[in-house]
Write a protein that holds these residues in place. Structure first.
Motif, mmCIF file in Angstrom:
data_model
loop_
_atom_site.group_PDB
_atom_site.id
_atom_site.type_symbol
_atom_site.label_atom_id
_atom_site.label_comp_id
_atom_site.label_asym_id
_atom_site.label_seq_id
_atom_site.Cartn_x
_atom_site.Cartn_y
_atom_site.Cartn_z
ATOM 1 N N GLN A 192 49.125 42.833 34.652
ATOM 2 C CA GLN A 192 49.183 44.158 34.024
ATOM 3 C C GLN A 192 49.626 45.237 35.006
ATOM 4 N N GLY A 193 50.156 44.829 36.132
ATOM 5 C CA GLY A 193 50.600 45.783 37.136
ATOM 6 C C GLY A 193 49.594 45.925 38.266
ATOM 7 N N TRP A 194 50.032 46.524 39.359
ATOM 8 C CA TRP A 194 49.183 46.641 40.537
ATOM 9 C C TRP A 194 47.958 47.508 40.273
ATOM 10 N N GLU A 195 48.106 48.548 39.486
ATOM 11 C CA GLU A 195 46.986 49.460 39.236
ATOM 12 C C GLU A 195 45.852 48.759 38.502
ATOM 13 N N GLN A 196 46.169 47.775 37.681
ATOM 14 C CA GLN A 196 45.146 47.016 36.944
ATOM 15 C C GLN A 196 44.913 45.633 37.565
ATOM 16 N N ARG A 197 45.173 45.506 38.835
ATOM 17 C CA ARG A 197 45.061 44.210 39.511
ATOM 18 C C ARG A 197 43.614 43.736 39.581
ATOM 19 N N HIS A 198 43.471 42.434 39.711
ATOM 20 C CA HIS A 198 42.165 41.812 39.938
ATOM 21 C C HIS A 198 42.263 40.936 41.183
ATOM 22 N N VAL A 199 41.297 41.072 42.063
ATOM 23 C CA VAL A 199 41.255 40.225 43.253
ATOM 24 C C VAL A 199 40.781 38.838 42.844
ATOM 25 N N LEU A 200 41.483 37.817 43.266
ATOM 26 C CA LEU A 200 41.150 36.441 42.919
ATOM 27 C C LEU A 200 40.532 35.720 44.114
ATOM 28 N N LEU A 201 39.758 34.712 43.801
ATOM 29 C CA LEU A 201 39.176 33.875 44.852
ATOM 30 C C LEU A 201 40.290 33.193 45.631
#
Length: 535
Positions: free
Chosen positions: A206-215
């Motif tokens: 969804q773009g960098w602003e809505q990023r999620h950090v992954l394991l």
């Protein structure tokens, strides 16, 4: 796709190798021309590549229909144009235009119209690297690594409509690698922290602003050499190399959260437990600056050792704690190895990287003198048993060290090194001269200085025995560089050993040649550093 040259001459041709290995077909057959592969089209029907067929100094961009072998010109320009990859729809090609090893532009070519659009119109002054660009999930921009107007390579986003560049990270280390899935949903970066790699993963669908950090997997203290996502983006292949662990490929399964070794490199019967990991050290140089280095020591031996100071090439390069069989071999024979990142090395910011440019060249050689002083004062080295070793630009550093500080060295090893900057620049591959003059200085403006610092003009100061290795086909540092030094020392009866390999280029690649050269080098060091006859 496979590329290969003849005898290390770097005039690579492109070949097609089938998945089962049954077919091996030449796609280019112009042995005097260099070819550089850029990538496959999304439909697997075409490839993009560059070639210096028109003019040896410049690289143009071509597209080939693989089934027929027919090529067509996409971009003709008097520069070093290197294709990177196709757009996800296969209608465009990204190209790097290399000005030097610290500056490049990005060009976007529309395949149908032939339009070439500059995505980086203002490079400004100083460093301006645009590396490893990938399309975002919405295809409106590129994720890439950049250091324009900053000291370190950082993750950035380039808007394709406006060419506006926006930085997404701000850390005091280089982000050295980037990989994005085909759909643009997942992004992996590798951070170079004092030479050691750290991996981070993100969901950016969804773009960098809505990023999620992954394991992300916890890696050992090692270096990530390459990253590649699977076609479906579910797995990440990581090529990993540790100082005491040979290079292998590991597979990270995102859904399962586990990592699995996919290859197991042979150690030739040598127990892995015998390999040595280095300590990260720093030593002060002449101006108070701390120089980072890696120190390898034989097990149980800490003081009064014979030491080899190994200087990396480049100079835009970095000594890293990856598997180096030569270091392990020397340590097994009783030597400590100090591998410094003298000023001018990459990995510590562009300011540090620039500290040896042109008129500051010899400051990096002074860092080697400081290394000797530190080794002596710390008690690690026997003051009378210190050698200097290096290849390519590191070979120049070896020759500069033994001519500038002749009393420090028990012996020296120069592999494909530069002896004379003037003849080097005159005779190096025409496609490379512009790149190297950006670092070393130009013959037009800096000729007198280049002559002044060229070791060939100070060979009368050399007292340390010298071992010289060169490849007869070397297109980067031609064989004449070695011949100048060897001939001068033989005329003065200074001990010099010389190996030329007729089937090598810039360095030693073939196993038989390495098995001849490196034991001979070790015997030479035993004789002149340890003071014992080689075995």
């Amino acid at each position: 796709m496979v590329s290969g040259d003849i005898g290390g001459n770097e005039r690579a041709q492109l070949f097609l190798l089938s998945a089962d290995g049954s077919e091996f077909r030449a796609l280019t057959e112009k042995p005097e021309v260099m070819h550089s592969f850029g990538g496959w089209s999304p439909d697997g029907e075409r490839i993009v590549y560059s070639s210096n067929e028109r003019d040896a100094r410049f690289f143009d961009v071509y597209e080939m229909q693989v089934s027929t072998g027919e090529s067509r010109l996409l971009l003709e320009q008097d520069g070093s144009n290197m294709p990177v990859r196709y757009s996800p729809d296969g209608k465009q090609v990204l190209v790097r235009r290399v000005e030097s090893l610290s500056r490049n532009a990005l060009i976007l070519i529309d395949i149908d119209s032939g339009e070439a659009r500059d995505l980086t119109p203002d490079l400004g002054e100083g460093a301006a690297l645009y590396a490893t660009p990938f399309w975002s999930a919405d295809r409106k921009g590129l994720y890439l690594l950049c250091n324009r107007e900053r000291d370190f390579l950082s993750l950035a986003y380039l808007d394709l409509a406006t060419t506006e560049l926006r930085y997404l990270s701000d850390i005091p280390w280089d982000v050295e690698a980037l990989a994005v899935t085909r759909d643009g949903a997942f992004l992996a970066i590798v951070i170079n922290e004092d030479g050691i790699s750290r991996l981070e993963l993100f969901d950016v669908a969804q773009g960098w602003e809505q990023r999620h950090v992954l394991l992300a997997p916890t890696l050992p203290k090692s270096v990530v050499l390459d990253l590649a996502w699977s076609q479906d983006g579910a797995k990440l292949a990581i090529t990993l190399s540790g100082a005491d662990e040979p290079t292998d490929i590991w597979i990270w399964d995102m859904a399962g959260g586990h990592i699995q070794r996919a290859t197991l490199s042979s150690t030739g019967g040598i127990p892995r437990a015998s390999f040595v990991a280095p300590a990260v050290v720093r030593y002060p140089s002449f101006d108070g600056r701390d120089i980072p280095a890696f120190l390898y020591q034989p097990a149980g031996a800490q003081k009064n050792l014979p030491v080899v100071i190994s200087v990396h090439g480049g100079p835009e390069s970095q000594e890293r704690p990856w598997f180096n069989p030569i270091y392990q071999y020397l340590v097994a024979r009783g030597y400590a190895v100090l591998a410094p990142n003298v000023r001018g090395s990459t990995g510590y910011g562009y300011t540090y990287q620039s500290l040896d440019d042109v008129r500051k060249r010899m400051d990096s050689v002074a860092d080697l003198k400081a290394a000797v002083e530190w080794l002596r004062e710390s008690g690690i080295a026997d003051p009378e048993r210190i050698a200097v070793y290096g290849g390519s630009y590191g070979g120049f550093m070896v020759l500069a060290a033994v001519t500038t500080y002749p009393d420090l060295w028990a012996a020296a090893v120069d592999i494909v090194g530069i002896a004379n900057f003037v003849t080097f620049l005159e005779n190096t591959g025409p496609w490379r001269r512009k790149w190297r003059e950006a670092e070393y200085g130009s013959l037009e403006q800096d000729r007198a200085f280049l002559e002044q610092i060229s070791p060939i003009h100070a060979v009368d100061k050399i007292t340390a025995p010298l071992f010289v290795v060169h490849g007869a086909n070397d297109p980067r540092v031609p064989l004449g560089e070695a011949e100048q030094v060897v001939n001068a020392l033989r005329q003065r009866n200074v001990p010099v050993e010389y190996l030329v390999f007729a089937d090598e280029g810039h360095g030693l690649i073939k196993r038989d040649n390495r098995l001849k050269a490196y034991p001979a080098i070790a015997d030479f060091l035993d004789s002149h550093v340890k003071g014992v006859a080689g075995k």
